[in-house]
Design an enzyme around this catalytic site. Structure first.
Site, short mmCIF file in Angstrom:
data_model
loop_
_atom_site.label_atom_id
_atom_site.label_comp_id
_atom_site.label_asym_id
_atom_site.label_seq_id
_atom_site.Cartn_x
_atom_site.Cartn_y
_atom_site.Cartn_z
N CYS A 35 -11.09 0.46 -6.48
CA CYS A 35 -10.09 0.48 -5.41
C CYS A 35 -9.95 -0.89 -4.75
O CYS A 35 -9.22 -1.05 -3.78
CB CYS A 35 -10.46 1.52 -4.36
N CYS A 106 -11.08 -3.96 6.20
CA CYS A 106 -12.34 -4.66 5.89
C CYS A 106 -13.37 -4.40 6.99
O CYS A 106 -14.56 -4.23 6.71
CB CYS A 106 -12.08 -6.17 5.78
#
Ligand code: FES
Length: 276
Positions: A35, A106
């Protein structure tokens, strides 16, 4: 080109705590290379004080993933496990002076790795996301993750969810399902940044009612092809008209109850909603 802060650039170009601890006391692994992003966090923990004495990371990801992971290790070193658990993904982004909104996923990955590592240390089996219902097939994102991230970060749009989880950022087939989850969350639970106000003047009350309807109610109805219009606000009585697909809908009674409940929650228990 992303607009990175100097601190993001610094932590990307000169990452701190990169690598892996030999014989770590805790390991947290999240993401998937398939991913696009993956992060492995290893910790050394003082068994007597439960304090994190070392933290290191390895990541497969972009500049923001490296900077976020490095920032995370700096934030948690020296903290007890309980203190470290208080660190949110927003704290990671704030530490870096902010991240581009498209890269917030993130910071979410960093927070997840921390949680996974602490669970690993405590011997708590981490709830494996893959076991939940996968909403976004492209990025393997579950409904549980979407709900958690939305509520922790007060996210209300599909674009927000894509920025924080990547879900919806591929083929786009899951977008309507993400919308439905967001509607479900916010029709039941208020975004925490909005607080119930007390002792409102009439003008404040009218403004708040309009704001709640515009920001919290109409977008959800419009995404289903429906709509409402405020006809009048008399004291505590809000008169509305149903528009679009809401007109004549067999579920309109449920919709009106939910609008009334939401206004009562934010504005006051005495609010009533009537349809013209
Ligand atoms: S299924 Fe979510 S973007 Fe493709």
């Amino acid at each position: 080109m992303w607009d990175y802060t100097d601190k993001v650039k610094e932590f990307f170009l000169n990452p701190k705590n990169i690598g892996e601890i030999d014989n770590p006391d805790a390991v947290g692994e999240v993401g998937s290379i398939i991913c696009g992003d993956a992060l492995r966090l290893t910790l050394k923990v003082d068994k007597e004080t439960n304090r994190i004495i070392d933290a290191r990371f390895q990541t497969f990801g972009c500049a923001s993933a490296i900077a976020s992971s490095s920032a995370l290790t700096e934030l948690i070193k020296g903290k007890t496990l309980d203190e470290a658990l208080q660190i949110s993904n927003q704290d990671i982004a704030d530490f870096l002076g902010g991240l581009p909104k498209e890269k917030m996923h993130c910071s979410v990955m960093g927070r997840e790795a921390l949680e996974a590592a602490i669970n690993n240390y405590k011997g708590i089996p981490t709830v494996v996301e893959e076991e939940g219902r996968v909403v976004c097939q492209c990025f393997n994102v579950t409904e549980e993750k979407i709900r958690k991230v939305a509520m922790e970060n007060h996210l209300t749009t599909v674009d927000d969810i894509t920025n924080y989880t990547k879900a919806g950022g591929g083929c786009g087939e899951c977008k309507s399902e993400i919308e439905a989850i967001l509607r479900d969350i916010w029709l039941i639970k208020k975004p925490e940044k909005l607080t119930k106000q007390k002792k409102l003047t009439n003008l404040q009350k009218i403004a708040l009612i309009q704001e709640i309807i515009e920001k919290e109610i109409r977008p959800a109805l419009q995404s289903d092809g429906g709509d409402i219009e405020i006809i009048d606000i008399e004291g505590n009585k809000v008169v509305i008209a149903m528009r679009g697909m809401c007109t004549g809908c067999v579920m309109s009674g449920v919709t009106i109850d939910s609008i009334q409940n939401k206004l009562r929650e934010f504005v006051g228990e005495e609010i009533t909603v009537e349809v013209q």
